[in-house]
Design a protein around this motif. Sequence first.
Motif, mmCIF file in Angstrom:
data_model
loop_
_atom_site.group_PDB
_atom_site.id
_atom_site.type_symbol
_atom_site.label_atom_id
_atom_site.label_comp_id
_atom_site.label_asym_id
_atom_site.label_seq_id
_atom_site.Cartn_x
_atom_site.Cartn_y
_atom_site.Cartn_z
ATOM 1 N N MET A 1 0.847 -1.177 0.000
ATOM 2 C CA MET A 1 0.000 0.000 0.000
ATOM 3 C C MET A 1 0.894 1.243 0.000
ATOM 4 S SD MET A 1 -3.038 1.052 2.719
ATOM 5 C CE MET A 1 -4.105 -0.314 2.387
ATOM 6 N N THR A 2 0.606 2.177 -0.873
ATOM 7 C CA THR A 2 1.416 3.388 -0.950
ATOM 8 C C THR A 2 1.119 4.319 0.226
ATOM 9 O OG1 THR A 2 -0.201 4.666 -2.204
ATOM 10 C CG2 THR A 2 1.317 3.277 -3.482
ATOM 11 N N MET A 3 2.001 5.300 0.426
ATOM 12 C CA MET A 3 1.795 6.285 1.484
ATOM 13 C C MET A 3 0.463 7.000 1.277
ATOM 14 S SD MET A 3 4.088 9.637 2.403
ATOM 15 C CE MET A 3 3.226 10.944 1.593
ATOM 16 N N LYS A 4 0.181 7.394 0.051
ATOM 17 C CA LYS A 4 -1.073 8.082 -0.265
ATOM 18 C C LYS A 4 -2.267 7.207 0.112
ATOM 19 C CE LYS A 4 -3.479 10.233 -4.189
ATOM 20 N NZ LYS A 4 -4.597 9.395 -4.487
ATOM 21 N N ASP A 5 -2.215 5.929 -0.232
ATOM 22 C CA ASP A 5 -3.303 5.005 0.099
ATOM 23 C C ASP A 5 -3.474 4.868 1.611
ATOM 24 O OD1 ASP A 5 -3.816 4.508 -2.588
ATOM 25 O OD2 ASP A 5 -2.554 2.700 -2.637
ATOM 26 N N GLN A 6 -2.354 4.760 2.328
ATOM 27 C CA GLN A 6 -2.419 4.643 3.789
ATOM 28 C C GLN A 6 -3.060 5.885 4.412
ATOM 29 O OE1 GLN A 6 1.874 3.636 4.380
ATOM 30 N NE2 GLN A 6 1.018 2.149 5.814
ATOM 31 N N SER B 1 5.725 6.651 10.561
ATOM 32 C CA SER B 1 5.640 5.987 9.260
ATOM 33 C C SER B 1 5.964 4.494 9.349
ATOM 34 C CB SER B 1 6.561 6.669 8.250
ATOM 35 O OG SER B 1 7.905 6.608 8.684
ATOM 36 N N GLU C 1 -5.072 8.160 2.921
ATOM 37 C CA GLU C 1 -6.491 8.232 2.552
ATOM 38 C C GLU C 1 -7.321 7.234 3.351
ATOM 39 O OE1 GLU C 1 -6.609 7.705 -1.697
ATOM 40 O OE2 GLU C 1 -6.058 9.798 -2.071
ATOM 41 N N TYR D 1 1.659 10.417 10.198
ATOM 42 C CA TYR D 1 2.481 9.633 9.281
ATOM 43 C C TYR D 1 3.949 10.050 9.369
ATOM 44 C CZ TYR D 1 3.968 6.941 5.296
ATOM 45 O OH TYR D 1 4.607 6.018 4.506
#
Length: 129
Positions: free
Chosen positions: A1-6, A39, A8, A35
């Motif tokens: 899962m990308t940072m953006k996905d996490q 992270s 969101e 984050y």
Amino acid sequence: MTMKDQIENAIDKISAIKGVGMEPMYLMLDVLALYSVYSDRFNIVVDEVIKAIEMIVNNPSLGQQLDFSLSDYKSYHFSSPGQLLKVGELPEEDMRIAHRYMKSNKLVEVLGFGHRYLPKVYDEHGNEQ
């Protein structure tokens, strides 16, 4: 899962908590700050934030009264998961949620949440606040 996905996903999960209101911009900024600090264990920290918010919804008296311009709010402190501890050491209550109960609409208003000391905040002159 990308940072953006996490990020969101965290925003969606927190904003779906029943009985809670929070300004969308503050929610986004708090999740981004969370984050930046956590992270390495972001998803489990988000789950702990959700659990703490749900506890506050069930008992809005949790926390200590804040002072001055925030005297309408309480600050509830709790421990982030995954702290490295020495034998016999208790986890630090390194997280907080600032909240108040709004009788008019029977909601807990969350002013903000996150690590109590991180990320560091600086003024316009570069001095740590």
